[in-house]
Design an enzyme around this catalytic site. Structure first.
Site, PDB file in Angstrom:
ATOM      1  N   LYS A 111       0.847  -1.204   0.000  1.00  0.00           N
ATOM      2  CA  LYS A 111       0.000   0.000   0.000  1.00  0.00           C
ATOM      3  C   LYS A 111       0.882   1.253   0.000  1.00  0.00           C
ATOM      4  CE  LYS A 111      -3.932  -2.140   2.294  1.00  0.00           C
ATOM      5  NZ  LYS A 111      -4.506  -2.585   3.555  1.00  0.00           N
ATOM      6  N   GLN A 150      -4.921  -1.182   9.769  1.00  0.00           N
ATOM      7  CA  GLN A 150      -4.855  -2.529   9.186  1.00  0.00           C
ATOM      8  C   GLN A 150      -5.513  -3.543  10.138  1.00  0.00           C
ATOM      9  OE1 GLN A 150      -3.485  -3.251   6.053  1.00  0.00           O
ATOM     10  NE2 GLN A 150      -4.342  -5.284   6.402  1.00  0.00           N
ATOM     11  N   ASP A 153     -11.276   3.170   4.222  1.00  0.00           N
ATOM     12  CA  ASP A 153     -11.707   1.765   4.158  1.00  0.00           C
ATOM     13  C   ASP A 153     -13.240   1.662   4.112  1.00  0.00           C
ATOM     14  OD1 ASP A 153      -9.926  -0.297   3.836  1.00  0.00           O
ATOM     15  OD2 ASP A 153      -9.389  -0.447   5.966  1.00  0.00           O
TER      16      ASP A 153
END
Ligand code: NAD
Length: 297
Positions: free
Chosen positions: A54, A98, A121
């Site tokens: 990422k 994460q 997200d």
């Protein structure tokens, strides 16, 4: 029928290219550089790989990438303090924590402490609600990537029968919501669904997000249907090596489907591309600028 392969790798590169062009324009015209902060707690090897890639792709499209790697024993108080700091940092437009988090941390509490506008997200309860009511929101990256591929392949999805297998908060449910917003007739199947093959046989669009290697077999697929395989499963081969397979038995499904995504090289690359697209969208919204076309739901 032999299915057309939907090349997620190539399409993701195209999406990242569009993002990079837009980022360059933001810099030239507004002196803005979108910033994405990724927070990793602990040393889960798979998460470390995701975070690294990422970060690399964020920099490649011209954005600022910030990584916060915290000790596995980090307290909830310290993690929330970091999120608060990132929420208040104007140079950060996207915050991603994460998952999964270590067991002592309350995932819902942590995710819901992110500023919804920076929740790239799309897991914050406000964004879930906005998506559910068809309002402008941050959309979870994996389902957004699937939607982009479907729209690219079909144009309009209106009136199509879609079956989503899996009802997780990160893939199945938001996927179903997005398809509904695009006027599909949507069925969500899950572990308790009766006669799953029969349910899947009705589908013009099948999205498999189960986590069971090669579960969906070719004889479940309606001739000409589009099959999107979200699954990522590592299995052992006869030679004692390992390989990645999806939730779909690719060989048999490709014989009946009209189009299909491979694993690897299908949905996977689209997920990170959509994370970058979401960070760009969030930056544009924060500054009252026009949003990039074709990069949101
Ligand atoms: P999850 O475990 O949270 O959910 C799985 C869902 O599958 C559940 O809702 C369950 O009801 C359903 N299910 C389980 N067994 C079933 C069965 N026999 N029949 C029908 N339904 C069944 O998983 P998830 O987080 O939604 O992920 C699903 C898969 O997608 C995993 O393989 C994961 O690795 C993969 N994934 C890929 C990406 C990507 O970027 N490509 C992103 C997220 C998840």
């Amino acid at each position: 029928m032999t299915a057309q392969v939907i090349d997620g790798k190539a399409f993701a590169a195209e999406v990242r290219g569009k993002v990079a062009e837009h980022v360059a324009r933001l810099k030239d015209e507004h002196d803005l550089v979108p910033g994405l902060a990724v927070v990793l707690v602990g040393e889960d090897p798979a998460s470390q790989v995701y975070v690294r890639s990422k970060g690399k792709m964020t920099t490649e499209v011209g954005m600022k990438s910030v990584e916060h790697k915290l000790d596995v024993n980090t307290s909830e108080k310290d993690l929330l303090a970091l999120i608060d700091q990132l929420n208040n940092d104007d140079s950060i437009n996207g915050i991603l924590v994460q998952l999964p988090l270590p067991k002592h941390l309350d995932e819902d509490l942590v995710i819901n402490s992110i500023d919804p506008a920076k929740d790239v997200d799309g897991f914050h309860i406000s964004n879930v609600g906005l998506l559910g009511t068809g309002q402008k929101s941050m959309v979870p990256c994996t389902p957004l990537g699937c939607l982009m591929m479907l729209r690219h392949h079909h144009g309009s999805l209106s009136g199509m029968n879609a079956v989503v297998i899996g009802r997780s908060n990160i893939v199945g449910k938001p996927m179903a919501q997005l398809l509904l917003n695009d006027s599909c007739t949507v069925t969500i199947a899950h572990s308790r669904t009766k006669d799953l093959p029969d349910v899947v046989r009705r589908a013009d669009i099948v999205v498999a997000a189960v986590g069971r290697p090669e579960m969906v077999s070719g004889d479940w697929i309606k001739e000409g249907a589009t099959v999107i395989d979200v699954g990522i499963n590592r299995i052992e081969t006869d030679e004692g090596k390992t390989k990645l397979v999806g939730d779909v038995d690719y060989a048999s499904c490709a014989e009946r489907a009209g189009a299909i995504t491979p694993v690897p090289g299908g949905v996977g690359p689209m997920t990170i591309a959509c994370l970058l697209a979401n960070t760009l969208t969030s930056t544009c919204r924060a500054h009252g600028l026009e949003e990039p076309e074709g990069l949101t739901a």
